[in-house]
Design an enzyme around this catalytic site. Structure first.
Site, mmCIF file in Angstrom:
data_model
loop_
_atom_site.group_PDB
_atom_site.id
_atom_site.type_symbol
_atom_site.label_atom_id
_atom_site.label_comp_id
_atom_site.label_asym_id
_atom_site.label_seq_id
_atom_site.Cartn_x
_atom_site.Cartn_y
_atom_site.Cartn_z
ATOM 1 N N GLN A 31 0.834 -1.199 0.000
ATOM 2 C CA GLN A 31 0.000 0.000 0.000
ATOM 3 C C GLN A 31 0.875 1.258 0.000
ATOM 4 O OE1 GLN A 31 -2.270 -0.924 3.562
ATOM 5 N NE2 GLN A 31 -0.381 -1.712 4.470
ATOM 6 N N ASP A 86 -0.243 -0.512 13.799
ATOM 7 C CA ASP A 86 0.154 0.690 14.545
ATOM 8 C C ASP A 86 0.394 0.367 16.016
ATOM 9 O OD1 ASP A 86 -3.063 0.888 13.796
ATOM 10 O OD2 ASP A 86 -2.602 0.946 15.922
ATOM 11 N N ASP A 137 0.000 -12.748 6.390
ATOM 12 C CA ASP A 137 -1.427 -12.603 6.082
ATOM 13 C C ASP A 137 -2.257 -13.211 7.202
ATOM 14 O OD1 ASP A 137 -3.378 -13.146 3.049
ATOM 15 O OD2 ASP A 137 -4.004 -12.683 5.103
ATOM 16 N N ASP A 155 -8.414 -5.890 13.352
ATOM 17 C CA ASP A 155 -8.193 -4.445 13.367
ATOM 18 C C ASP A 155 -7.614 -4.069 12.002
ATOM 19 O OD1 ASP A 155 -5.781 -2.421 15.271
ATOM 20 O OD2 ASP A 155 -7.365 -1.878 13.830
ATOM 21 N N THR A 157 -7.643 -2.624 7.760
ATOM 22 C CA THR A 157 -8.024 -1.573 6.838
ATOM 23 C C THR A 157 -9.406 -1.920 6.291
ATOM 24 O OG1 THR A 157 -6.593 -2.857 5.346
ATOM 25 C CG2 THR A 157 -5.759 -0.720 6.080
HETATM 26 N N1 SAM Z 1 -8.280 1.132 11.623
HETATM 27 C C1 SAM Z 1 -7.195 1.025 12.586
HETATM 28 C C2 SAM Z 1 -7.212 2.122 13.540
HETATM 29 O O1 SAM Z 1 -8.125 2.864 13.521
HETATM 30 O O2 SAM Z 1 -6.301 2.223 14.314
HETATM 31 C C3 SAM Z 1 -5.910 0.918 11.885
HETATM 32 C C4 SAM Z 1 -5.758 -0.424 11.439
HETATM 33 S S1 SAM Z 1 -4.176 -0.971 11.018
HETATM 34 C C5 SAM Z 1 -3.297 0.361 10.435
HETATM 35 C C6 SAM Z 1 -4.780 -1.842 9.596
HETATM 36 C C7 SAM Z 1 -3.771 -2.825 9.160
HETATM 37 O O3 SAM Z 1 -4.369 -3.971 8.578
HETATM 38 C C8 SAM Z 1 -2.839 -2.257 8.089
HETATM 39 O O4 SAM Z 1 -1.590 -2.003 8.662
HETATM 40 C C9 SAM Z 1 -2.806 -3.335 7.022
HETATM 41 O O5 SAM Z 1 -1.507 -3.561 6.505
HETATM 42 C C10 SAM Z 1 -3.321 -4.542 7.787
HETATM 43 N N2 SAM Z 1 -3.875 -5.623 6.960
HETATM 44 C C11 SAM Z 1 -4.674 -5.511 5.874
HETATM 45 N N3 SAM Z 1 -4.961 -6.737 5.379
HETATM 46 C C12 SAM Z 1 -4.341 -7.647 6.193
HETATM 47 C C13 SAM Z 1 -4.263 -9.063 6.219
HETATM 48 N N4 SAM Z 1 -4.892 -9.822 5.285
HETATM 49 N N5 SAM Z 1 -3.542 -9.650 7.205
HETATM 50 C C14 SAM Z 1 -2.901 -8.896 8.136
HETATM 51 N N6 SAM Z 1 -2.916 -7.540 8.175
HETATM 52 C C15 SAM Z 1 -3.641 -6.930 7.205
#
Ligand code: SAM
Length: 276
Positions: A31, A86, A137, A155, A157
């Site tokens: 991303q 995060d 993943d 948690d 995206t």
């Molecule tokens: N929405 C949260 C908040 O408000 O704090 C932030 C979420 S965190 C930044 C979202 C994470 O999900 C991202 O870092 C992304 O790389 C991760 N992500 C997305 N798809 C994923 C997957 N299939 N397995 C593990 N992590 C994943």
């Protein structure tokens, strides 16, 4: 000249933030990653142009996505966070003295790396000895671990790209098998005001798998509509009526209280009707 970033939260509406400085901007394997310093909300993590978390309002999301399931479970020992790079959910989870191990499964190591550098207030617990960080993943990780976690927190995206498979469908059946016999699952499940069909579909998928399935709302200023849903799937305990006996009070929280725990499940009629 003023600098602004604009987040197209939905196709025809955007939120715009005046920024002081761009601290990071890089294309990772998964991303577009940016960390900017904004006048109103402080530093913020932005992924593919979508604000994920900000210093000023992150407490709402991280307290509610963590303390609702952990106060609901009778004695949570092992917790899994899918996404959450995060570190905010991990920070809140480790405030519960019963937790012996908190695993973070984040697909993009760059998110962890940059949040450790630039969002220390949020990522501060990732080096706790009880935290185990796994870069990979979450779909694969959950599939490969059975009957292992008391609480699983998705948690993630929003439901596209790498996160698409984390919303509903067969993934919730995998989550069920990855949980212990009295386990609890929670996920951020989008905005019922702008994306009612997404909220409805994800909730129904969870209800097809879990005997107790409930949705609560929380006020998150930087998320589309400012009012955000979380879906809880539970094998045994009722998240709306937790048993707090024997539980410690956690000091220093700014949003979560025992009263708002149950009250958050009281929904406005348009959301209640959506879930019927
Ligand atoms: N929405 C949260 C908040 O408000 O704090 C932030 C979420 S965190 C930044 C979202 C994470 O999900 C991202 O870092 C992304 O790389 C991760 N992500 C997305 N798809 C994923 C997957 N299939 N397995 C593990 N992590 C994943």
């Amino acid at each position: 000249m003023d600098m602004w970033i604009s987040e197209a939260q939905i196709p025809n509406a955007a939120m715009t933030y005046k920024i002081k400085e761009t601290l990071v901007r890089r294309q990772t394997e998964f991303q577009d990653l940016a960390i900017v310093d904004s006048y109103e909300l402080g530093r913020m993590l932005v992924l593919d142009g979508i604000v994920q978390t900000t210093i000023k309002d992150e407490f709402v999301y991280h307290e509610m996505i963590s303390h609702i399931p952990l106060y609901t479970h009778s004695s949570p020992k092992k917790v899994l966070v899918v996404g959450g790079g995060d570190g905010g959910a991990i920070r809140e989870i480790l405030k519960h003295p019963t937790v012996e191990k908190a695993v973070l499964c984040e697909i993009d190591g760059a998110v962890i790396e940059e949040c450790k550098k630039h969002l220390k207030e949020i990522s501060c617990a990732l080096d706790d000895p009880r935290c185990e960080v796994f870069v990979g993943d979450g779909i694969k990780y959950v599939h490969e671990h059975k009957n292992e976690f008391d609480v699983i927190i998705v948690d993630s995206t929003d439901p596209f790209g790498a996160a698409e498979g984390l919303f509903g469908g067969s993934f919730y059946k995998e989550i069920y098998q990855c949980l212990t016999e009295d386990g609890i699952f929670i996920a951020q499940t989008e905005t019922p005001f702008y994306l009612p069909e997404v909220v409805k579909s994800v909730f129904n998928d969870a209800r097809d798998v879990f005997p107790v399935t409930k949705l609560f709302m929380a006020h998150i200023p930087t998320y589309p509509g400012g009012y955000w849903s979380f879906t809880v799937g539970s094998k045994k305990y009722d998240p709306e009526n937790p048993d707090f006996s024997g539980k410690v009070d956690i000091d220093g929280l700014k949003y979560y209280t025992k009263k708002i725990h149950s009250a958050a499940f009281t929904l406005p009629k348009y959301v209640e009707d959506l879930l019927k």
